[in-house]
Write an enzyme that holds these catalytic residues in place. Sequence first.
Site, PDB file in Angstrom:
ATOM      1  N   GLY A  46      33.014  -9.342  25.297  1.00  0.00           N
ATOM      2  CA  GLY A  46      32.803 -10.561  26.058  1.00  0.00           C
ATOM      3  C   GLY A  46      31.330 -10.864  26.195  1.00  0.00           C
ATOM      4  O   GLY A  46      30.486  -9.979  26.021  1.00  0.00           O
ATOM      5  N   GLN A  51      23.686 -14.248  29.646  1.00  0.00           N
ATOM      6  CA  GLN A  51      23.305 -13.150  28.752  1.00  0.00           C
ATOM      7  C   GLN A  51      22.573 -13.620  27.512  1.00  0.00           C
ATOM      8  O   GLN A  51      21.942 -12.826  26.821  1.00  0.00           O
ATOM      9  CB  GLN A  51      24.550 -12.358  28.325  1.00  0.00           C
ATOM     10  CG  GLN A  51      25.190 -11.597  29.465  1.00  0.00           C
ATOM     11  CD  GLN A  51      26.341 -10.761  28.964  1.00  0.00           C
ATOM     12  OE1 GLN A  51      27.447 -11.253  28.834  1.00  0.00           O
ATOM     13  NE2 GLN A  51      26.075  -9.504  28.656  1.00  0.00           N
ATOM     14  N   CYS A  88      28.087  -3.009  29.248  1.00  0.00           N
ATOM     15  CA  CYS A  88      27.668  -4.408  29.161  1.00  0.00           C
ATOM     16  C   CYS A  88      26.566  -4.518  28.119  1.00  0.00           C
ATOM     17  O   CYS A  88      25.662  -3.677  28.076  1.00  0.00           O
ATOM     18  CB  CYS A  88      27.138  -4.842  30.524  1.00  0.00           C
ATOM     19  SG  CYS A  88      26.523  -6.531  30.563  1.00  0.00           S
ATOM     20  N   LEU A  89      26.626  -5.554  27.287  1.00  0.00           N
ATOM     21  CA  LEU A  89      25.596  -5.741  26.260  1.00  0.00           C
ATOM     22  C   LEU A  89      24.210  -5.914  26.878  1.00  0.00           C
ATOM     23  O   LEU A  89      23.204  -5.613  26.246  1.00  0.00           O
ATOM     24  CB  LEU A  89      25.934  -6.942  25.368  1.00  0.00           C
ATOM     25  CG  LEU A  89      27.173  -6.803  24.474  1.00  0.00           C
ATOM     26  CD1 LEU A  89      27.368  -8.071  23.657  1.00  0.00           C
ATOM     27  CD2 LEU A  89      27.077  -5.588  23.566  1.00  0.00           C
ATOM     28  N   HIS A 130      34.511  -9.216  34.657  1.00  0.00           N
ATOM     29  CA  HIS A 130      33.146  -8.828  34.303  1.00  0.00           C
ATOM     30  C   HIS A 130      32.317 -10.051  33.884  1.00  0.00           C
ATOM     31  O   HIS A 130      31.196 -10.243  34.349  1.00  0.00           O
ATOM     32  CB  HIS A 130      33.216  -7.793  33.163  1.00  0.00           C
ATOM     33  CG  HIS A 130      31.895  -7.333  32.652  1.00  0.00           C
ATOM     34  ND1 HIS A 130      31.459  -6.025  32.755  1.00  0.00           N
ATOM     35  CD2 HIS A 130      30.891  -8.003  32.015  1.00  0.00           C
ATOM     36  CE1 HIS A 130      30.256  -5.935  32.209  1.00  0.00           C
ATOM     37  NE2 HIS A 130      29.884  -7.107  31.745  1.00  0.00           N
ATOM     38  N   GLU A 131      32.905 -10.892  33.025  1.00  0.00           N
ATOM     39  CA  GLU A 131      32.153 -12.052  32.520  1.00  0.00           C
ATOM     40  C   GLU A 131      31.956 -13.107  33.614  1.00  0.00           C
ATOM     41  O   GLU A 131      30.885 -13.723  33.695  1.00  0.00           O
ATOM     42  CB  GLU A 131      32.847 -12.668  31.303  1.00  0.00           C
ATOM     43  CG  GLU A 131      33.002 -11.730  30.104  1.00  0.00           C
ATOM     44  CD  GLU A 131      31.741 -10.977  29.718  1.00  0.00           C
ATOM     45  OE1 GLU A 131      30.628 -11.492  29.920  1.00  0.00           O
ATOM     46  OE2 GLU A 131      31.874  -9.848  29.221  1.00  0.00           O
ATOM     47  N   HIS A 134      29.073 -12.346  35.756  1.00  0.00           N
ATOM     48  CA  HIS A 134      27.777 -12.737  35.176  1.00  0.00           C
ATOM     49  C   HIS A 134      27.381 -14.148  35.616  1.00  0.00           C
ATOM     50  O   HIS A 134      26.202 -14.444  35.795  1.00  0.00           O
ATOM     51  CB  HIS A 134      27.839 -12.725  33.643  1.00  0.00           C
ATOM     52  CG  HIS A 134      27.568 -11.382  33.030  1.00  0.00           C
ATOM     53  ND1 HIS A 134      26.374 -10.713  33.194  1.00  0.00           N
ATOM     54  CD2 HIS A 134      28.333 -10.588  32.242  1.00  0.00           C
ATOM     55  CE1 HIS A 134      26.418  -9.562  32.532  1.00  0.00           C
ATOM     56  NE2 HIS A 134      27.605  -9.463  31.941  1.00  0.00           N
TER      57      HIS A 134
END
Length: 155
Positions: A46, A51, A88-89, A130-131, A134
């Site tokens: 995701g 991000q 997480c990226l 999670h997304e 953000h």
Amino acid sequence: MAIRQIRYSDDPILRKISREVTKIDERTKILLDDMVDTMYEYDGVGLAGPQVGVLRRIVVIDIGEGVIKLVNPEIIESEGEKIDIEGCLSVPNRIGKVKRPERVKVKYLDENGEEKVIEGTGLLAKALCHEIDHLHGILFIDNMIEEVFTEEDEE
Ligand code: ZN
């Protein structure tokens, strides 16, 4: 389509609140496609607007069942609890246990501006939460119950 630069956890943009998308235009669609490319390039499940440095309520997810593009996603129902490991990226080399709902229902607009509702359990519920976090400037490390350490020399 293009790969966008990922913002990392010390970047203040990740702490800002994303704005609603009021009009889905060509730029929005390009951004969505770029985010999908970027997610695949870095093997993520995701990716959210902030991000890649864009403070818009935009999320892409693929848990291995095909890509979902979400504009203005909003959790409208959640149920249960589940503790699972997340990464997480934008927070490379760290993983940890986070408590999430077992099941969520999310309202969003697709890339054509049509209102949709998606229901997710397990990995999809985790990715959606999670997304969407953000978009509120929240990172998984904020809610991490316990950090998980892996062998440094593993691939
Ligand atoms: Zn993340």
